[in-house]
Design a protein around this motif. Structure first.
Motif, short mmCIF file in Angstrom:
data_model
loop_
_atom_site.label_atom_id
_atom_site.label_comp_id
_atom_site.label_asym_id
_atom_site.label_seq_id
_atom_site.Cartn_x
_atom_site.Cartn_y
_atom_site.Cartn_z
N PHE A 41 0.80 -1.12 -0.03
CA PHE A 41 0.24 -0.01 0.02
C PHE A 41 0.91 1.26 -0.11
O PHE A 41 2.00 1.41 0.59
CB PHE A 41 -0.89 0.05 1.28
N GLY A 42 0.37 2.29 -0.61
CA GLY A 42 1.33 3.33 -0.74
C GLY A 42 0.51 4.61 -1.54
O GLY A 42 -0.41 4.46 -1.73
N ALA A 43 1.74 5.61 -1.85
CA ALA A 43 1.24 6.76 -2.61
C ALA A 43 0.59 6.37 -3.84
O ALA A 43 0.77 5.32 -4.26
CB ALA A 43 2.29 7.61 -2.83
N GLY A 44 -0.38 7.07 -4.29
CA GLY A 44 -1.36 7.02 -5.67
C GLY A 44 -2.46 7.39 -5.49
O GLY A 44 -2.99 8.22 -6.32
N LEU A 45 -3.28 6.95 -4.50
CA LEU A 45 -3.07 5.91 -3.61
C LEU A 45 -3.25 4.65 -4.25
O LEU A 45 -4.06 4.48 -5.37
CB LEU A 45 -3.91 5.95 -2.58
N THR A 46 -2.06 3.68 -4.03
CA THR A 46 -2.26 2.19 -4.58
C THR A 46 -2.13 1.31 -3.46
O THR A 46 -1.53 1.41 -2.22
CB THR A 46 -0.93 2.18 -5.41
N TRP A 47 -2.96 0.29 -3.45
CA TRP A 47 -2.92 -1.04 -2.72
C TRP A 47 -3.20 -2.16 -3.34
O TRP A 47 -3.93 -2.18 -4.46
CB TRP A 47 -3.67 -0.70 -1.44
N GLY A 48 -2.67 -3.36 -3.03
CA GLY A 48 -2.74 -4.56 -3.74
C GLY A 48 -2.24 -5.59 -2.81
O GLY A 48 -1.64 -5.64 -1.98
#
Length: 319
Positions: A305-312
């Motif tokens: 999970f992190g900046a973007g926001l992105t998660w997976g």
């Protein structure tokens, strides 16, 4: 269905470690303040204030990749895909992946490119290479590297952020595994407020709203694990390891409590590396291997999970 199998792992970190006490020499902070809020005790950095080493993101990526290739015991010409996940490349171009491919002597028909998904980058990279491998011959392998040099984008006067991050690289050689369970989850929500850094040709430093990121991270991990179980039909009780992005001990401890899983199922090494962004998950996997905690036949849910926001997240098997 084809699964994704990790057959080789490597890592690289800068030589010099910086303790929380080192930061207290130039910041209004302390070991107790940092460690109780984050779980971090030390981190490795290429650069900090007047300390400037010759190490950089590219060098770390190459070292980790070479170690992963050696660990896999396959020849370089078997690698058909080379992906480097990074938010802090040494060059805007050429990509780090192209230069890693050169240094490893990969064939010129190997597709090499960088992928930017911040701390989710390694997870995204594995998912991308899984789909790409399905279009290649059965004897093709992929190299996925997470490599970061966050020290060059940190404001070392901002005690709320600079103590959290470290530099490093981790790498994995992967292949398809026939008739194996597989699941991959990826999410994106455009956000340039809670975690952001300016782009090429400016001197902007990383900014983070820690409280907002904390709330996001807890929900993101729980959501991804639920979706991975639903998609793979592989329960948390059945899985051998859950390897989360190493951002904050309190985040992972919250997930341990909410999932009611044994603590030893969640590997943590952020105490001595800090948050290494896209490198954190492969660094953790390599340390698990070195400690004998990752053994042939194991299956793991990897979550980022992190900046973007992105998660997976993604389900992988080991050897």
């Amino acid at each position: 269905m084809d699964g994704l199998n990790i057959i080789g792992l490597g890592k690289a970190v800068p030589q010099k470690a910086f303790t929380n006490d080192d930061f207290s020499e130039f910041l209004e902070t302390s070991d107790e303040w940092i460690s109780t809020r984050t779980g971090i005790k030390t981190r490795r950095l290429c650069n900090i204030n007047d300390y400037k080493s010759d190490e950089n993101q590219l060098e770390l990526a190459i070292i980790a990749a070479k170690e992963a290739l050696k660990d896999s015991e396959i020849e370089a010409d078997k690698i058909g895909i080379c992906i480097v996940a990074t938010a802090t490349p040494t060059y805007a171009f050429p990509s780090t992946a192209c230069l890693v491919a050169r240094e490893l002597g990969l064939n010129e028909d190997c597709m090499a490119f960088d992928l930017s998904a911040a701390c989710s980058g390694f997870i995204y990279g594995l998912s991308v290479c899984k789909d790409m491998l399905s279009q290649r011959s059965r004897d093709t392998y992929a190299l996925v590297v997470g490599a970061e040099e966050f020290s060059k984008i940190l404001d070392f006067t901002d005690r709320s952020t600079c103590v959290l991050f470290g530099d490093g690289a981790g790498a994995a050689v992967v292949k398809l595994k026939e008739d194996d369970v597989y699941a991959s989850i990826a999410h994106t929500r455009g956000d340039d407020k809670c975690l952001v850094c300016g782009g090429v040709a400016n001197d902007k430093k990383l900014y983070m709203d820690g409280s907002a990121v904390y709330r996001f991270a807890i929900g993101a991990i729980e959501e991804v694990l639920k979706e991975l179980v639903e998609k793979s039909k592989y329960s948390l009780e059945k899985i051998d390891h859950i390897v989360c992005h190493q951002a904050n001990k309190r985040i992972i401890n919250h997930v341990i409590r909410s999932t009611k899983q044994p603590e030893d199922k969640f590997f943590m090494n952020l105490d001595h590396y800090g948050n290494t962004s896209a490198a954190s998950v492969p660094l953790a996997l390599k340390e698990m291997q070195e400690k004998g905690e990752l053994v042939a036949g194991d299956k793991a849910y990897l979550v980022g999970f992190g900046a973007g926001l992105t998660w997976g997240g993604i389900l992988v098997s080991y050897r």
